[in-house]
Design a protein around this motif. Structure first.
Motif, PDB file in Angstrom:
ATOM      1  N   MET A   1       0.921  -1.180  -0.080  1.00  0.00           N
ATOM      2  CA  MET A   1       0.077   0.179   0.090  1.00  0.00           C
ATOM      3  C   MET A   1       0.732   1.145  -0.123  1.00  0.00           C
ATOM      4  SD  MET A   1      -3.122   1.120  -0.114  1.00  0.00           S
ATOM      5  CE  MET A   1      -4.026  -0.352   0.146  1.00  0.00           C
ATOM      6  N   ASN A   2       1.891   1.300   0.969  1.00  0.00           N
ATOM      7  CA  ASN A   2       2.840   2.474   0.944  1.00  0.00           C
ATOM      8  C   ASN A   2       3.489   2.739  -0.201  1.00  0.00           C
ATOM      9  OD1 ASN A   2       2.041   2.887   3.412  1.00  0.00           O
ATOM     10  ND2 ASN A   2       3.765   1.579   4.347  1.00  0.00           N
ATOM     11  N   TYR A   3       3.686   1.734  -1.390  1.00  0.00           N
ATOM     12  CA  TYR A   3       4.060   1.643  -2.365  1.00  0.00           C
ATOM     13  C   TYR A   3       3.218   2.174  -3.546  1.00  0.00           C
ATOM     14  CZ  TYR A   3       6.527   0.404  -6.928  1.00  0.00           C
ATOM     15  OH  TYR A   3       7.232   0.365  -8.090  1.00  0.00           O
ATOM     16  N   TRP A   4       2.216   1.200  -3.762  1.00  0.00           N
ATOM     17  CA  TRP A   4       1.230   1.448  -5.007  1.00  0.00           C
ATOM     18  C   TRP A   4       0.558   2.763  -4.838  1.00  0.00           C
ATOM     19  CZ3 TRP A   4       2.218  -1.114  -9.042  1.00  0.00           C
ATOM     20  CH2 TRP A   4       2.953  -2.459  -9.168  1.00  0.00           C
ATOM     21  N   LEU A   5      -0.124   3.174  -3.709  1.00  0.00           N
ATOM     22  CA  LEU A   5      -0.821   4.322  -3.844  1.00  0.00           C
ATOM     23  C   LEU A   5      -0.248   5.469  -4.206  1.00  0.00           C
ATOM     24  CD1 LEU A   5      -3.804   5.370  -3.111  1.00  0.00           C
ATOM     25  CD2 LEU A   5      -3.198   5.686  -0.931  1.00  0.00           C
ATOM     26  N   PRO A   6       0.901   5.860  -3.341  1.00  0.00           N
ATOM     27  CA  PRO A   6       1.441   6.991  -3.959  1.00  0.00           C
ATOM     28  C   PRO A   6       2.022   7.080  -5.468  1.00  0.00           C
ATOM     29  CG  PRO A   6       2.519   6.262  -1.732  1.00  0.00           C
ATOM     30  CD  PRO A   6       1.469   5.293  -2.292  1.00  0.00           C
ATOM     31  N   LEU A   7       2.398   5.966  -5.804  1.00  0.00           N
ATOM     32  CA  LEU A   7       2.855   5.964  -7.280  1.00  0.00           C
ATOM     33  C   LEU A   7       1.608   5.781  -8.186  1.00  0.00           C
ATOM     34  CD1 LEU A   7       5.002   4.878  -9.485  1.00  0.00           C
ATOM     35  CD2 LEU A   7       4.272   2.520  -9.046  1.00  0.00           C
ATOM     36  N   SER A   8       0.309   5.274  -7.926  1.00  0.00           N
ATOM     37  CA  SER A   8      -0.573   5.329  -8.697  1.00  0.00           C
ATOM     38  C   SER A   8      -1.027   6.928  -8.823  1.00  0.00           C
ATOM     39  CB  SER A   8      -1.793   4.377  -8.205  1.00  0.00           C
ATOM     40  OG  SER A   8      -1.376   3.195  -8.190  1.00  0.00           O
ATOM     41  N   LEU A   9      -1.221   7.404  -7.499  1.00  0.00           N
ATOM     42  CA  LEU A   9      -1.507   8.775  -7.404  1.00  0.00           C
ATOM     43  C   LEU A   9      -0.688   9.648  -8.349  1.00  0.00           C
ATOM     44  CD1 LEU A   9      -2.604   9.174  -3.779  1.00  0.00           C
ATOM     45  CD2 LEU A   9      -4.160   8.938  -5.790  1.00  0.00           C
ATOM     46  N   ARG A  10       0.645   9.761  -8.357  1.00  0.00           N
ATOM     47  CA  ARG A  10       1.632  10.335  -9.072  1.00  0.00           C
ATOM     48  C   ARG A  10       1.208  10.091 -10.599  1.00  0.00           C
ATOM     49  NH1 ARG A  10       6.935   8.109  -8.523  1.00  0.00           N
ATOM     50  NH2 ARG A  10       6.327   8.292  -6.256  1.00  0.00           N
ATOM     51  N   MET A  11       1.066   9.144 -11.093  1.00  0.00           N
ATOM     52  CA  MET A  11       0.514   8.733 -12.134  1.00  0.00           C
ATOM     53  C   MET A  11      -0.574   9.087 -12.847  1.00  0.00           C
ATOM     54  SD  MET A  11       2.215   4.839 -12.664  1.00  0.00           S
ATOM     55  CE  MET A  11       1.214   4.431 -11.574  1.00  0.00           C
ATOM     56  N   GLY A  12      -1.502   9.715 -11.927  1.00  0.00           N
ATOM     57  CA  GLY A  12      -2.861  10.133 -12.388  1.00  0.00           C
ATOM     58  C   GLY A  12      -3.968   9.227 -12.292  1.00  0.00           C
ATOM     59  N   PRO A  14      -6.858   8.248 -10.410  1.00  0.00           N
ATOM     60  CA  PRO A  14      -7.797   8.803  -9.280  1.00  0.00           C
ATOM     61  C   PRO A  14      -7.773   8.135  -8.145  1.00  0.00           C
ATOM     62  CG  PRO A  14      -9.078   8.752 -11.232  1.00  0.00           C
ATOM     63  CD  PRO A  14      -7.758   7.936 -11.695  1.00  0.00           C
ATOM     64  N   TYR A  15      -8.044   8.554  -7.050  1.00  0.00           N
ATOM     65  CA  TYR A  15      -8.204   7.811  -5.663  1.00  0.00           C
ATOM     66  C   TYR A  15      -9.137   6.868  -5.548  1.00  0.00           C
ATOM     67  CZ  TYR A  15      -8.000   7.114  -0.681  1.00  0.00           C
ATOM     68  OH  TYR A  15      -8.210   6.405   0.730  1.00  0.00           O
ATOM     69  N   SER A  16     -10.359   7.193  -6.153  1.00  0.00           N
ATOM     70  CA  SER A  16     -11.531   6.328  -5.991  1.00  0.00           C
ATOM     71  C   SER A  16     -11.173   5.122  -7.105  1.00  0.00           C
ATOM     72  CB  SER A  16     -12.774   6.931  -6.359  1.00  0.00           C
ATOM     73  OG  SER A  16     -12.664   7.418  -7.702  1.00  0.00           O
ATOM     74  N   GLU A  17     -10.489   5.200  -8.386  1.00  0.00           N
ATOM     75  CA  GLU A  17     -10.263   4.320  -9.218  1.00  0.00           C
ATOM     76  C   GLU A  17      -9.081   3.325  -8.717  1.00  0.00           C
ATOM     77  OE1 GLU A  17     -10.857   2.147 -12.712  1.00  0.00           O
ATOM     78  OE2 GLU A  17     -12.047   3.839 -11.774  1.00  0.00           O
ATOM     79  N   PHE A  18      -8.139   3.870  -7.777  1.00  0.00           N
ATOM     80  CA  PHE A  18      -7.259   2.907  -7.275  1.00  0.00           C
ATOM     81  C   PHE A  18      -7.633   1.670  -6.593  1.00  0.00           C
ATOM     82  CE2 PHE A  18      -4.436   1.917  -3.651  1.00  0.00           C
ATOM     83  CZ  PHE A  18      -3.350   1.453  -4.083  1.00  0.00           C
ATOM     84  N   TRP A  19      -8.668   1.861  -5.814  1.00  0.00           N
ATOM     85  CA  TRP A  19      -9.207   0.811  -5.068  1.00  0.00           C
ATOM     86  C   TRP A  19      -9.958  -0.115  -5.716  1.00  0.00           C
ATOM     87  CZ3 TRP A  19      -6.931   0.710  -0.731  1.00  0.00           C
ATOM     88  CH2 TRP A  19      -6.395   1.812  -0.014  1.00  0.00           C
ATOM     89  N   ARG A  20     -10.133   0.114  -7.007  1.00  0.00           N
ATOM     90  CA  ARG A  20     -10.800  -0.914  -7.987  1.00  0.00           C
ATOM     91  C   ARG A  20      -9.794  -1.806  -8.752  1.00  0.00           C
ATOM     92  NH1 ARG A  20     -14.966   2.801 -10.139  1.00  0.00           N
ATOM     93  NH2 ARG A  20     -15.100   4.082  -8.665  1.00  0.00           N
ATOM     94  N   LEU A  21      -8.699  -1.324  -8.679  1.00  0.00           N
ATOM     95  CA  LEU A  21      -7.418  -2.062  -9.514  1.00  0.00           C
ATOM     96  C   LEU A  21      -6.595  -2.809  -8.836  1.00  0.00           C
ATOM     97  CD1 LEU A  21      -6.406   1.406 -11.364  1.00  0.00           C
ATOM     98  CD2 LEU A  21      -8.099  -0.389 -12.088  1.00  0.00           C
ATOM     99  N   ASN A  22      -5.929  -3.668  -9.352  1.00  0.00           N
ATOM    100  CA  ASN A  22      -4.692  -4.519  -8.726  1.00  0.00           C
ATOM    101  C   ASN A  22      -3.407  -4.358  -9.484  1.00  0.00           C
ATOM    102  OD1 ASN A  22      -4.594  -6.027 -11.050  1.00  0.00           O
ATOM    103  ND2 ASN A  22      -6.153  -7.546 -10.430  1.00  0.00           N
ATOM    104  N   PRO A  23      -2.127  -4.518  -9.074  1.00  0.00           N
ATOM    105  CA  PRO A  23      -0.934  -3.968  -9.535  1.00  0.00           C
ATOM    106  C   PRO A  23      -1.065  -4.451 -11.101  1.00  0.00           C
ATOM    107  CG  PRO A  23      -0.561  -5.035  -7.387  1.00  0.00           C
ATOM    108  CD  PRO A  23      -2.191  -5.276  -7.838  1.00  0.00           C
ATOM    109  N   ARG A  24      -1.533  -5.560 -11.437  1.00  0.00           N
ATOM    110  CA  ARG A  24      -1.698  -5.766 -12.872  1.00  0.00           C
ATOM    111  C   ARG A  24      -2.500  -4.919 -13.786  1.00  0.00           C
ATOM    112  NH1 ARG A  24      -5.388  -8.746 -15.387  1.00  0.00           N
ATOM    113  NH2 ARG A  24      -6.074  -9.585 -13.560  1.00  0.00           N
ATOM    114  N   LYS A  25      -3.505  -4.608 -13.168  1.00  0.00           N
ATOM    115  CA  LYS A  25      -4.235  -3.547 -13.928  1.00  0.00           C
ATOM    116  C   LYS A  25      -3.650  -1.958 -13.765  1.00  0.00           C
ATOM    117  CE  LYS A  25      -8.846  -5.901 -13.670  1.00  0.00           C
ATOM    118  NZ  LYS A  25     -10.137  -5.852 -13.199  1.00  0.00           N
ATOM    119  N   ILE A  26      -2.659  -1.670 -13.059  1.00  0.00           N
ATOM    120  CA  ILE A  26      -2.038  -0.533 -12.832  1.00  0.00           C
ATOM    121  C   ILE A  26      -1.095  -0.412 -13.931  1.00  0.00           C
ATOM    122  CG2 ILE A  26      -0.526   0.843 -11.221  1.00  0.00           C
ATOM    123  CD1 ILE A  26      -2.558  -0.164  -9.173  1.00  0.00           C
ATOM    124  N   LYS A  27      -0.442  -1.503 -14.303  1.00  0.00           N
ATOM    125  CA  LYS A  27       0.776  -1.376 -15.224  1.00  0.00           C
ATOM    126  C   LYS A  27       0.548  -0.496 -16.502  1.00  0.00           C
ATOM    127  CE  LYS A  27       3.200  -5.657 -13.858  1.00  0.00           C
ATOM    128  NZ  LYS A  27       3.580  -7.052 -14.312  1.00  0.00           N
TER     129      LYS A  27
END
Length: 122
Positions: A1-12, A14-27
């Motif tokens: 969580m400490n890695y993926w959330l800040p990384l995902s937010l930096r990449m644009g 959305p916070y609400s979308e982050f919770w519906r994704l897994n690392p494979r979908k964030i790639k």
């Protein structure tokens, strides 16, 4: 969580979308972000190169009265020009080239004289 959330937010992502994704979908977001960074770096490099061209022309104009600084930004010459404008542009560029070559030749002569003087001393 400490890695993926800040990384995902930096990449644009959305916070609400982050919770519906897994690392494979964030790639794909990571890839898009990396592509954006690379494109921005390319643009910065081109701009730095262009600035160097302006500086080079400014130095040539400062060192030689025949060299003139451009009256408009590089690339603005792309509009249709009259034959007189084309002749003037060719003349200015020829003067700039001549000034640059004169500076080069002067440096070369000085270096040649310095090396011949050092050769005489040995």
């Amino acid at each position: 969580m400490n890695y993926w959330l800040p990384l995902s937010l930096r990449m644009g992502v959305p916070y609400s979308e982050f919770w519906r994704l897994n690392p494979r979908k964030i790639k794909p977001f990571i890839k898009a972000y990396q592509d954006t960074l690379e494109e921005n770096q390319r643009i910065e490099n081109v701009n730095a190169w262009r600035q160097g061209q302006y500086i080079k022309v400014a130095i040539a104009a400062a060192l030689d009265k025949r060299a003139k600084y451009p009256e408009q930004p590089f690339g603005e010459e792309s509009r249709e020009k009259t034959p007189e404008e084309i002749d003037e542009l060719v003349s200015k560029r020829a003067q700039l080239f001549a000034a640059q070559m004169e500076i080069f030749n002067q440096k070369f002569k000085k270096a040649e004289q310095a090396s011949s003087k050092s050769g005489e001393n040995t």
